[in-house]
Every structure is written in structure tokens, then in C-alpha cells.
Design a protein around this motif. Structure first.
Motif, PDB file in Angstrom:
ATOM      1  N   PRO A  30       0.787  -1.233   0.000  1.00  0.00           N
ATOM      2  CA  PRO A  30       0.000   0.000   0.000  1.00  0.00           C
ATOM      3  C   PRO A  30       0.822   1.289   0.000  1.00  0.00           C
ATOM      4  CG  PRO A  30      -1.026  -1.599   1.427  1.00  0.00           C
ATOM      5  CD  PRO A  30       0.284  -2.194   1.003  1.00  0.00           C
ATOM      6  N   ARG A  31       1.772   1.398   0.893  1.00  0.00           N
ATOM      7  CA  ARG A  31       2.552   2.641   0.951  1.00  0.00           C
ATOM      8  C   ARG A  31       3.390   2.850  -0.307  1.00  0.00           C
ATOM      9  NH1 ARG A  31       2.051   5.680   5.090  1.00  0.00           N
ATOM     10  NH2 ARG A  31       1.209   4.865   7.054  1.00  0.00           N
ATOM     11  N   GLU A  32       3.854   1.767  -0.901  1.00  0.00           N
ATOM     12  CA  GLU A  32       4.609   1.884  -2.154  1.00  0.00           C
ATOM     13  C   GLU A  32       3.715   2.417  -3.268  1.00  0.00           C
ATOM     14  OE1 GLU A  32       7.848  -1.744  -1.548  1.00  0.00           O
ATOM     15  OE2 GLU A  32       5.832  -2.186  -2.330  1.00  0.00           O
ATOM     16  N   ALA A  33       2.475   1.956  -3.304  1.00  0.00           N
ATOM     17  CA  ALA A  33       1.540   2.446  -4.318  1.00  0.00           C
ATOM     18  C   ALA A  33       1.231   3.922  -4.098  1.00  0.00           C
ATOM     19  CB  ALA A  33       0.249   1.626  -4.277  1.00  0.00           C
TER      20      ALA A  33
ATOM     21  N   GLN B 160      -1.239  -4.444  -6.171  1.00  0.00           N
ATOM     22  CA  GLN B 160      -1.075  -4.002  -4.781  1.00  0.00           C
ATOM     23  C   GLN B 160      -1.567  -5.176  -3.948  1.00  0.00           C
ATOM     24  OE1 GLN B 160      -1.472  -3.524  -1.471  1.00  0.00           O
ATOM     25  NE2 GLN B 160      -3.201  -2.100  -1.552  1.00  0.00           N
ATOM     26  N   TYR B 161      -0.628  -6.052  -3.565  1.00  0.00           N
ATOM     27  CA  TYR B 161      -0.994  -7.399  -3.141  1.00  0.00           C
ATOM     28  C   TYR B 161      -1.547  -7.527  -1.716  1.00  0.00           C
ATOM     29  CZ  TYR B 161       3.543  -7.763  -0.711  1.00  0.00           C
ATOM     30  OH  TYR B 161       4.611  -7.571   0.129  1.00  0.00           O
ATOM     31  N   GLU B 162      -1.623  -6.433  -0.971  1.00  0.00           N
ATOM     32  CA  GLU B 162      -2.304  -6.481   0.322  1.00  0.00           C
ATOM     33  C   GLU B 162      -3.761  -6.032   0.201  1.00  0.00           C
ATOM     34  OE1 GLU B 162      -0.208  -4.373   3.352  1.00  0.00           O
ATOM     35  OE2 GLU B 162       1.636  -5.537   3.107  1.00  0.00           O
ATOM     36  N   GLY B 163      -4.092  -5.397  -0.917  1.00  0.00           N
ATOM     37  CA  GLY B 163      -5.463  -4.961  -1.156  1.00  0.00           C
ATOM     38  C   GLY B 163      -5.880  -3.751  -0.341  1.00  0.00           C
ATOM     39  N   PHE B 164      -7.150  -3.409  -0.455  1.00  0.00           N
ATOM     40  CA  PHE B 164      -7.696  -2.252   0.259  1.00  0.00           C
ATOM     41  C   PHE B 164      -8.008  -2.580   1.713  1.00  0.00           C
ATOM     42  CE2 PHE B 164     -11.355   0.433   1.529  1.00  0.00           C
ATOM     43  CZ  PHE B 164     -10.747   1.676   1.435  1.00  0.00           C
ATOM     44  N   GLU B 165      -8.657  -3.722   1.949  1.00  0.00           N
ATOM     45  CA  GLU B 165      -9.006  -4.111   3.317  1.00  0.00           C
ATOM     46  C   GLU B 165      -7.955  -4.986   3.985  1.00  0.00           C
ATOM     47  OE1 GLU B 165     -13.278  -4.860   4.269  1.00  0.00           O
ATOM     48  OE2 GLU B 165     -13.382  -5.192   2.114  1.00  0.00           O
TER      49      GLU B 165
ATOM     50  N   GLN C 270     -11.386 -11.063  10.947  1.00  0.00           N
ATOM     51  CA  GLN C 270     -11.523  -9.653  10.577  1.00  0.00           C
ATOM     52  C   GLN C 270     -10.287  -9.194   9.809  1.00  0.00           C
ATOM     53  OE1 GLN C 270     -12.477  -7.270  13.987  1.00  0.00           O
ATOM     54  NE2 GLN C 270     -14.227  -8.529  14.578  1.00  0.00           N
ATOM     55  N   ARG C 271     -10.498  -8.276   8.887  1.00  0.00           N
ATOM     56  CA  ARG C 271      -9.398  -7.833   8.022  1.00  0.00           C
ATOM     57  C   ARG C 271      -8.619  -6.695   8.697  1.00  0.00           C
ATOM     58  NH1 ARG C 271      -9.423 -10.563   3.485  1.00  0.00           N
ATOM     59  NH2 ARG C 271     -11.315 -11.771   3.054  1.00  0.00           N
ATOM     60  N   THR C 272      -7.787  -7.107   9.649  1.00  0.00           N
ATOM     61  CA  THR C 272      -7.028  -6.142  10.450  1.00  0.00           C
ATOM     62  C   THR C 272      -5.516  -6.330  10.328  1.00  0.00           C
ATOM     63  OG1 THR C 272      -7.193  -7.631  12.352  1.00  0.00           O
ATOM     64  CG2 THR C 272      -8.874  -5.920  12.155  1.00  0.00           C
ATOM     65  N   VAL C 273      -5.084  -7.207   9.412  1.00  0.00           N
ATOM     66  CA  VAL C 273      -3.672  -7.584   9.353  1.00  0.00           C
ATOM     67  C   VAL C 273      -2.827  -6.581   8.570  1.00  0.00           C
ATOM     68  CG1 VAL C 273      -2.042  -9.352   8.576  1.00  0.00           C
ATOM     69  CG2 VAL C 273      -4.215 -10.023   9.608  1.00  0.00           C
ATOM     70  N   ASN C 274      -3.283  -6.210   7.380  1.00  0.00           N
ATOM     71  CA  ASN C 274      -2.502  -5.318   6.522  1.00  0.00           C
ATOM     72  C   ASN C 274      -3.465  -4.594   5.590  1.00  0.00           C
ATOM     73  OD1 ASN C 274      -3.187  -7.385   4.700  1.00  0.00           O
ATOM     74  ND2 ASN C 274      -1.176  -8.337   4.788  1.00  0.00           N
ATOM     75  N   GLY C 275      -2.987  -4.162   4.429  1.00  0.00           N
ATOM     76  CA  GLY C 275      -3.874  -3.495   3.473  1.00  0.00           C
ATOM     77  C   GLY C 275      -3.870  -1.982   3.597  1.00  0.00           C
ATOM     78  N   TRP C 276      -4.506  -1.343   2.625  1.00  0.00           N
ATOM     79  CA  TRP C 276      -4.528   0.126   2.531  1.00  0.00           C
ATOM     80  C   TRP C 276      -5.117   0.777   3.777  1.00  0.00           C
ATOM     81  CZ3 TRP C 276      -2.803   3.099  -1.670  1.00  0.00           C
ATOM     82  CH2 TRP C 276      -3.124   4.455  -1.621  1.00  0.00           C
ATOM     83  N   LYS C 277      -6.285   0.308   4.213  1.00  0.00           N
ATOM     84  CA  LYS C 277      -6.955   0.922   5.365  1.00  0.00           C
ATOM     85  C   LYS C 277      -6.137   0.774   6.638  1.00  0.00           C
ATOM     86  CE  LYS C 277     -11.539   0.514   5.609  1.00  0.00           C
ATOM     87  NZ  LYS C 277     -12.898  -0.124   5.587  1.00  0.00           N
TER      88      LYS C 277
ATOM     89  N   ALA D 228      -2.961   0.533   6.848  1.00  0.00           N
ATOM     90  CA  ALA D 228      -1.683   1.243   6.746  1.00  0.00           C
ATOM     91  C   ALA D 228      -1.832   2.717   7.112  1.00  0.00           C
ATOM     92  CB  ALA D 228      -1.117   1.112   5.332  1.00  0.00           C
ATOM     93  N   GLY D 229      -3.058   3.136   7.411  1.00  0.00           N
ATOM     94  CA  GLY D 229      -3.277   4.529   7.788  1.00  0.00           C
ATOM     95  C   GLY D 229      -3.263   5.487   6.612  1.00  0.00           C
TER      96      GLY D 229
END
Length: 209
Positions: free
Chosen positions: A58-61, A169-174, A182-189, A191-192
């Protein structure tokens, strides 16, 4: 307690990725760049790997769009319902669903969810976004879905259509699901990074527009 479980899940996933990276084969006679690409591919879960082997977190994107957004197309490939009800990133250039819920929301007993149909004009609609930005199939395209599986398949579809620089973007949005679902591991959301629930008609998908 949930936060501790999420942290442990993240540690386990990071360890697994490191193990995969360490076990990635080094090809004799191949240059450093080729071997680095092979190791990067090996570190990605198989379901998220693409034929082009190009990936971003996410941060790279977000940094790519900040640094060179004029020469990059960023597309969200989730369904319209996901965009509406789970939020989206305003930094994207546009939204083109890779698959979409069927017209009458038919149920898929095997998958335990609503059926999804492939978007028959996916590649064409992404190419339309490229042209609107003055770019070509040889320019960089970043795809984002919910957690990285669909964006990988979408990247392969674009590669078949002649696109040469498609990044998933292989972690996705959620992000990925934790051990408690629950989708709390990684992803755009997680990552802050900036996101919103407020729709934007100019960026949301309308077939054939």
C-alpha cells in the motif's frame, strides 16, 4: 486481546514471507535483477502471484502516485458494492470491477456467497482510463482489490491484452483476514493511508462510459 491476536498474526505472516524469501531459488547465471525478481515472486502467496511478477504494498503504491502519478494509472478493481460500503482511496484514477455480482444477486452454494460474473470489457475499460490520462499499455498500471487475489488475476488479464507494467497491490484495500476473521492484518486501510466512504461519481464505475 484482539489487538494482541492481530499483532501475532502479522508476525506469523511476516515470518512466513521471510522463510519463503530465504528458500527462493537462485538461478545460476542469472543477473542480480533476475534473481531479485524471483525472490520477490517467491515471497508473495501463490494466490496473489502474477504472470508479470510485479508487486507493490500500500505505501509503495501511494508513494508511486505521489512521486510519478502523471505516468501511472491506479485502478480499483473491486465490485461496486465494495466501493460503496467498505470505502475507497481517493488517490485512485478510476474504478473498473474485475468481477461483479450477478444482476439478480444469485447465490453460489459452493462458494457460500453471491455469484460473481467476470466483467467482459474489463481490459477495454482499463485501456479507456489509460487513454484519458494520455498513457499507453507500456506505462505503469497499479491494481487494487480487497486483499490481493483478484488484483493478481486482473493483472494477468491485462498482461494477456498487451499491458507490460501491471503491478498488483498485493495487500489490497481491506487486507488479509486475521485468525479471528476480521481484516485487520494489513492493506490500505490498516496502513493509515487516506480513504473515504463518500462516493465520487467521476471515479466510480459506470459500464460503457
Amino acid at each position: 486481546m484482539k489487538r494482541q491476536i492481530a499483532i501475532l498474526s502479522a508476525i506469523v505472516m511476516a515470518a512466513a514471507a521471510s522463510s519463503a524469501l530465504a528458500q527462493a531459488p537462485v538461478v545460476p547465471g542469472a543477473g542480480p535483477a533476475a534473481n531479485a525478481a524471483a525472490q520477490a515472486q517467491a515471497a508473495i502467496p501463490k494466490a496473489k502471484q502474477t504472470s508479470l511478477g510485479l508487486y507493490m504494498r500500500p505505501r509503495e503504491a501511494a508513494e508511486a502516485m505521489s512521486r510519478d502519478g502523471a505516468r501511472t494509472l491506479f485502478v480499483d478493481v473491486r465490485t461496486r458494492a465494495e466501493m460503496m460500503f467498505t470505502g475507497w482511496a481517493p488517490v485512485i484514477d478510476g474504478h473498473v470491477p474485475f468481477v461483479e455480482v450477478t444482476e439478480f444477486w444469485d447465490w453460489d452454494d459452493k462458494e457460500g456467497r453471491y455469484k460473481l460474473d467476470a466483467n467482459p470489457v474489463f481490459s477495454r475499460d482499463v485501456e479507456r482510463l489509460l487513454a484519458a490520462k494520455g498513457l499507453t499499455k507500456n506505462d505503469r498500471v497499479i491494481l487494487m482489490c480487497r486483499s490481493g487475489d483478484r488484483s493478481a488475476r486482473a493483472a494477468d488479464k491485462l498482461a494477456e491484452a498487451g499491458f507490460t507494467q501491471v503491478y498488483s497491490q498485493y495487500e489490497g484495500f481491506e487486507g488479509d483476514a486475521s485468525s479471528y476473521g476480521q481484516r485487520t492484518v494489513n492493506g490500505w486501510k490498516n496502513a493509515g493511508l487516506p480513504w473515504t466512504y463518500k462516493p465520487d461519481k467521476a471515479k466510480f464505475y459506470a459500464a460503457g462510459q
